[in-house]
Design a protein around this motif. Structure first.
Motif, short mmCIF file in Angstrom:
data_model
loop_
_atom_site.label_atom_id
_atom_site.label_comp_id
_atom_site.label_asym_id
_atom_site.label_seq_id
_atom_site.Cartn_x
_atom_site.Cartn_y
_atom_site.Cartn_z
N TRP A 272 72.18 97.42 39.09
CA TRP A 272 72.55 96.73 37.87
C TRP A 272 71.49 95.76 37.37
N VAL A 273 70.27 95.82 37.91
CA VAL A 273 69.24 94.89 37.45
C VAL A 273 68.91 95.09 35.98
N ASP A 274 68.97 96.33 35.50
CA ASP A 274 68.72 96.56 34.08
C ASP A 274 69.78 95.88 33.22
N ARG A 275 71.03 95.88 33.69
CA ARG A 275 72.09 95.18 32.95
C ARG A 275 71.95 93.66 33.11
N LEU A 276 71.55 93.23 34.28
CA LEU A 276 71.39 91.80 34.54
C LEU A 276 70.41 91.18 33.55
N TYR A 277 69.31 91.91 33.27
CA TYR A 277 68.29 91.42 32.35
C TYR A 277 68.46 91.98 30.93
N GLY A 278 69.61 92.51 30.64
CA GLY A 278 69.83 93.11 29.32
C GLY A 278 69.61 92.13 28.18
N PHE A 279 69.84 90.85 28.43
CA PHE A 279 69.66 89.82 27.40
C PHE A 279 68.21 89.71 26.92
N ALA A 280 67.26 90.19 27.74
CA ALA A 280 65.84 90.01 27.41
C ALA A 280 65.45 90.72 26.12
N ARG A 281 66.15 91.79 25.79
CA ARG A 281 65.85 92.49 24.53
C ARG A 281 65.98 91.57 23.32
N ASP A 282 66.93 90.64 23.40
CA ASP A 282 67.15 89.73 22.28
C ASP A 282 66.19 88.56 22.28
N MET A 283 65.30 88.51 23.29
CA MET A 283 64.31 87.44 23.39
C MET A 283 62.92 87.91 22.97
N ASP A 284 62.85 89.10 22.38
CA ASP A 284 61.56 89.66 21.95
C ASP A 284 60.64 89.95 23.14
N VAL A 285 61.25 90.28 24.28
CA VAL A 285 60.53 90.61 25.50
C VAL A 285 60.27 92.12 25.54
N THR A 286 59.12 92.52 26.04
CA THR A 286 58.83 93.93 26.28
C THR A 286 59.43 94.33 27.62
N LEU A 287 60.11 95.49 27.66
CA LEU A 287 60.71 95.99 28.89
C LEU A 287 60.14 97.36 29.21
N VAL A 288 59.79 97.57 30.47
CA VAL A 288 59.35 98.88 30.97
C VAL A 288 60.21 99.21 32.17
N GLN A 289 60.88 100.36 32.11
CA GLN A 289 61.84 100.72 33.16
C GLN A 289 61.76 102.21 33.48
N THR A 290 61.88 102.54 34.76
CA THR A 290 62.02 103.93 35.16
C THR A 290 63.45 104.21 35.58
N ARG A 291 63.96 105.35 35.19
CA ARG A 291 65.29 105.78 35.63
C ARG A 291 65.23 106.61 36.91
N ILE A 292 64.03 106.91 37.39
CA ILE A 292 63.87 107.72 38.60
C ILE A 292 64.17 106.85 39.82
#
Length: 283
Positions: free
Chosen positions: A56-76
């Protein structure tokens, strides 16, 4: 997409890139739960292969999208290939138990693969070409994009782990575990800022304890070049109902709960905001 975006990295559905314009990048390398079809039947079970995910780390940091933060994530899944390990599979913690680029065992030392199904040299090369290299290319692309507009960029690597894993560390892990490669991956000023923010949170924390930063933090952190990198390893009990009993498919992972996670999200939001403001003020 941000106005700073100049070109798009060709993306597969397993590689997620959200481009912001602030000087902060969040990397999420271990929250993936996808196992490509060719590998699924080789693991002892899907649950065994996924249980060491950063749940759930991607959900934990989900708020970052609204902070104009760049996110890079792998689903693998990290059990397929761990993008936070050196490509040559050298140990990050010599003399201590750890896991490999393509892990053969879980955190507790138990086998992940059915007999005769461990990765071959060709398997590892394929996984590096298909998943490892594109993830790092995405990080490199985003760092270069933001460095073209900001003198200072911070790469913040997002992680979580069970609070107790005797094979990896004694006793119970502090709630927040910050790694800066013993101060080599970021400036002293940024480390001091993070220290102060963690003090204000009231949460138990340590800097450069058991976790000093993985391959991502150590490779990309070049403060003398304006690129600072930090790893945050969070003990799972900080945001979920972590069981005290032995793990099974019945109790792990606990369901995502916004109610459980909200207090920690407030702490992390303040931390990222402080890092973002610090980076924006550097010349």
């Amino acid at each position: 997409m941000s106005a700073l975006s100049t070109s798009s990295l060709p993306q597969a559905d397993w590689l997620l890139v959200h481009e912001g314009s602030s000087p902060l990048i969040c990397s999420i390398p271990h929250a993936g739960t996808h196992i490509p079809a060719p590998y699924q039947s080789r693991f002892i079970s899907e649950w065994a292969a996924l249980r060491d995910s950063d749940w759930w780390v991607d959900r934990l940091y989900g708020f970052a999208r609204d902070m104009d933060v760049t996110l890079v994530q792998t689903r693998i899944s990290r059990s397929v290939i761990d993008v936070n390990r050196p490509a040559d599979n050298r140990s990050l913690y010599p003399g201590q138990a750890s896991t490999d680029l393509c892990p053969l065992n879980n955190f507790d030392g138990e086998s992940l693969y059915l007999p005769g199904n461990t990765p071959t040299g060709q398997d590892i090369d394929d996984r590096k070409n298909n998943y490892y290299q594109p993830y790092h290319q995405a990080l490199q692309t985003q760092i270069a994009r933001l460095r073209a507009h900001h003198p200072t960029v911070v790469l913040y690597d997002c992680h979580s782990i069970r609070s107790r894993i005797p094979r990896l560390f004694p006793a119970q892990l502090p709630l927040l575990n910050i790694g800066t490669y013993e101060g080599r991956s970021c400036s002293p000023e940024l480390q001091a800022l993070i220290d102060l923010q963690c003090q204000h949170s009231g949460l138990e924390y340590v800097i450069n304890g058991r976790f000093k930063g993985g391959a991502i933090t150590r490779h990309y952190g070049r403060p003398e070049q304006g690129i600072h990198a930090v790893q945050m390893e969070i003990a799972c009990r900080a945001y979920m109902q972590e069981p005290d009993t032995p793990l099974s498919s019945l109790n792990w992972p606990p369901a995502w709960s916004l109610q459980d996670a909200a207090p920690l999200q407030a702490v992390l939001s303040s931390l990222l905001q402080a890092i973002q403001e610090w980076a924006a003020c550097q010349n």
